[in-house]
Design a protein around this motif. Structure first.
Motif, short mmCIF file in Angstrom:
data_model
loop_
_atom_site.label_atom_id
_atom_site.label_comp_id
_atom_site.label_asym_id
_atom_site.label_seq_id
_atom_site.Cartn_x
_atom_site.Cartn_y
_atom_site.Cartn_z
N TYR A 46 0.83 -1.20 0.00
CA TYR A 46 0.00 0.00 0.00
C TYR A 46 0.87 1.25 0.00
O TYR A 46 2.03 1.21 0.39
CB TYR A 46 -0.94 0.03 1.21
CG TYR A 46 -0.22 -0.04 2.53
CD1 TYR A 46 0.21 1.11 3.19
CD2 TYR A 46 0.06 -1.26 3.14
CE1 TYR A 46 0.89 1.05 4.39
CE2 TYR A 46 0.72 -1.34 4.34
CZ TYR A 46 1.13 -0.18 4.96
OH TYR A 46 1.80 -0.25 6.15
N SER A 48 0.08 5.85 -0.29
CA SER A 48 -0.72 6.98 -0.73
C SER A 48 -0.06 7.56 -1.98
O SER A 48 1.12 7.30 -2.25
CB SER A 48 -0.79 8.04 0.37
OG SER A 48 0.50 8.60 0.58
N SER A 79 -6.64 -3.19 -7.01
CA SER A 79 -6.56 -2.38 -5.79
C SER A 79 -7.64 -2.83 -4.81
O SER A 79 -8.62 -3.47 -5.18
CB SER A 79 -6.72 -0.90 -6.10
OG SER A 79 -8.01 -0.62 -6.59
N ASN A 81 -8.91 -2.16 -0.28
CA ASN A 81 -8.77 -1.41 0.95
C ASN A 81 -8.79 -2.39 2.10
O ASN A 81 -9.82 -2.99 2.40
CB ASN A 81 -9.91 -0.38 1.10
CG ASN A 81 -9.75 0.48 2.33
OD1 ASN A 81 -9.20 0.07 3.34
ND2 ASN A 81 -10.25 1.70 2.25
N ASN A 83 -7.38 -1.45 5.15
CA ASN A 83 -6.99 -0.62 6.28
C ASN A 83 -7.83 -0.98 7.50
O ASN A 83 -9.02 -1.32 7.38
CB ASN A 83 -7.18 0.85 5.92
CG ASN A 83 -6.34 1.24 4.73
OD1 ASN A 83 -5.15 1.00 4.70
ND2 ASN A 83 -6.98 1.82 3.72
N GLY A 86 -11.64 2.64 9.35
CA GLY A 86 -12.60 2.85 8.28
C GLY A 86 -12.42 4.14 7.51
O GLY A 86 -12.75 4.23 6.34
N TYR A 87 -11.88 5.16 8.17
CA TYR A 87 -11.69 6.45 7.52
C TYR A 87 -10.43 6.49 6.66
O TYR A 87 -10.25 7.39 5.86
CB TYR A 87 -11.63 7.58 8.55
CG TYR A 87 -10.49 7.42 9.53
CD1 TYR A 87 -9.22 7.88 9.23
CD2 TYR A 87 -10.69 6.79 10.76
CE1 TYR A 87 -8.17 7.72 10.11
CE2 TYR A 87 -9.65 6.63 11.65
CZ TYR A 87 -8.39 7.10 11.32
OH TYR A 87 -7.36 6.93 12.19
N ASP A 88 -9.55 5.51 6.81
CA ASP A 88 -8.29 5.48 6.07
C ASP A 88 -8.56 5.03 4.63
O ASP A 88 -9.02 3.92 4.40
CB ASP A 88 -7.31 4.52 6.76
CG ASP A 88 -5.92 4.56 6.16
OD1 ASP A 88 -5.73 5.16 5.09
OD2 ASP A 88 -5.01 3.97 6.78
N ARG A 89 -8.29 5.89 3.67
CA ARG A 89 -8.57 5.58 2.26
C ARG A 89 -7.31 5.21 1.48
O ARG A 89 -7.33 5.20 0.25
CB ARG A 89 -9.28 6.75 1.60
CG ARG A 89 -10.62 7.04 2.23
CD ARG A 89 -11.40 8.13 1.55
NE ARG A 89 -10.57 9.10 0.87
CZ ARG A 89 -10.95 9.84 -0.15
NH1 ARG A 89 -12.17 9.74 -0.60
NH2 ARG A 89 -10.14 10.71 -0.72
N THR A 90 -6.22 4.90 2.17
CA THR A 90 -5.01 4.48 1.49
C THR A 90 -5.31 3.23 0.68
O THR A 90 -5.88 2.27 1.19
CB THR A 90 -3.89 4.17 2.51
OG1 THR A 90 -3.65 5.33 3.30
CG2 THR A 90 -2.61 3.75 1.81
N LYS A 91 -4.96 3.26 -0.60
CA LYS A 91 -5.22 2.12 -1.47
C LYS A 91 -4.12 1.07 -1.33
O LYS A 91 -2.96 1.39 -1.18
CB LYS A 91 -5.33 2.55 -2.93
CG LYS A 91 -6.65 3.21 -3.26
CD LYS A 91 -6.72 3.61 -4.71
CE LYS A 91 -7.46 2.58 -5.50
NZ LYS A 91 -7.71 3.03 -6.90
#
Length: 102
Positions: A46, A48, A79, A81, A83, A86-91
């Motif tokens: 992963y 960003s 790709s 998710n 993570n 839940g708010y982490d949008r790092t792919k």
């Protein structure tokens, strides 16, 4: 640091995408060797977009986004998710092992 790429991939999606693909491939292989980041039958890595530009300072954010989009569209990578927050949008990215030969 040395960056390299597969010329067959570069011919299909461009040099920029091929360089990023090579990096994703390296980290997925490393995670496999260390039995880390295994989800849904694949090993993942992963980053960003900002982190990609720090790894590849000669790429802009737009270049990285475009390269990743090309790799996904041509199904070289997938790709997801995975993570914990839940708010982490790092792919997360994995090599498409079902692609077989190009």
């Amino acid at each position: 640091m040395t960056h390299q790429f597969d010329i067959e991939i570069a011919e299909r999606v461009g040099v920029n995408a091929a360089i990023i693909y090579s990096n994703i491939e390296f980290w997925c292989a490393k995670n496999k060797a260390n039995n880390k980041n295994f989800f849904d039958g694949n090993y993942w890595t992963y980053n960003s977009v900002k982190a990609w530009t720090e790894l590849f300072p000669y790429f802009s954010i737009k270049v990285v986004r475009t390269a990743l989009e090309k790799l996904e569209k041509e199904e070289f990578i997938q790709s997801g998710n995975y993570n914990k927050a839940g708010y982490d949008r790092t792919k997360w990215y994995s090599i498409n092992v079902t692609l077989g030969n190009m």
